[in-house]
Scaffold this active site. Structure first.
Site: not given
Length: 260
Positions: A58, A152, A18
């Site tokens: 990161d 998640y 994405i």
């Protein structure tokens, strides 16, 4: 006319999936895009492919965000896309009873802490101009429970809520800095490949995974990118604190298959 001309856009997790699709769409609309990702090798390849600047980032490391702010203290659009599922290193329990605290924290550090620091960077990079667009990539999983991927789902739900807090914070200070979240469901990206297999097995797996989706198919990354273009553009200047669901209708309820 290019909808994003003269806009400087920072995208996290831009080396694949994405994030890469959003970068391609932004570039096509005239934006200057900074691609960021923790995977330096893949990032370099995509930077060359798209002829775009890159920055190794990161998102869970505050020092990386500080380096980014030093190099690029201003931005018009920030897309917080980088995220993990928790299964990148292989199968592991992620249900509410058996998930380890370490795995729980790892997912939240990338998905939630990364988005928090991305929003903080964006506000600081946009407040002098008093305008900009922050786009946070959440998930359908942030709107419903996912027993087998509790961390998640939790992290994506928190992104959904934090986006609203950012939107309200900026509005109450009188800034035209908008913040919205996008909630994709099953989007065909490399993340899915290990679960799909090959040949007939692949077709059967895809059919099983989308059987409850009213549109009966996976979404495509460019379909998410199209919504990101809208939210990044001045066409969406009255949209803030909103959540855009891209899920083939799955959260709308159920739909009978044609002819059934």
């Amino acid at each position: 006319m290019h909808r994003l001309s003269e806009k400087f856009c920072v995208i996290t997790g831009a080396a694949r999936g994405i994030g890469k699709a959003i970068a391609q769409a932004f570039i096509q609309e005239g934006a200057t895009v900074l691609l960021t990702d923790y995977d330096a090798e893949e990032l370099a390849k995509v930077g060359q492919e798209l002829d775009s600047a890159t920055f190794v980032l990161d998102v869970k490391e505050e020092a990386d965000w500080d380096r980014l702010a030093d190099l690029h203290p201003t931005a018009d659009v920030v897309v917080n896309n980088a995220g993990i599922t928790g299964f990148e290193k292989g199968p592991a329990p992620h249900d509410p009873e058996n998930a380890s605290l370490e795995d729980w924290r790892d997912v939240h550090r990338v998905n939630l802490d990364g988005t928090f620091m991305g929003c903080r960077y964006a506000i600081r990079a946009m407040k002098e101009k008093g305008a900009g667009s922050v786009i946070n990539i959440s998930s359908r999983s942030g709107m419903v429970g996912i027993p087998g991927a509790a961390a998640y789902a939790s992290s994506k739900a928190a992104i959904r809520n934090h986006s609203k807090s950012v939107a309200l914070y900026c509005a109450q200070l009188g800034w035209d800095i908008r913040c919205n979240s996008i909630h994709p469901a099953a989007i065909m990206t490399p993340m899915w490949e290990p679960m799909l297999g090959d040949g007939e097995q692949r077709e059967a797996a895809i059919e099983a995974l989308v059987k409850d989706t009213p549109l009966r198919r996976f979404g495509e990354a460019d379909e998410v990118a199209s919504v990101a273009v809208l939210l990044a553009s001045d066409e969406a200047r009255y949209i803030t604190g909103a959540e855009m669901t891209i899920d083939g209708g799955i959260l709308a309820g159920s739909a009978a298959a044609p002819g059934s």
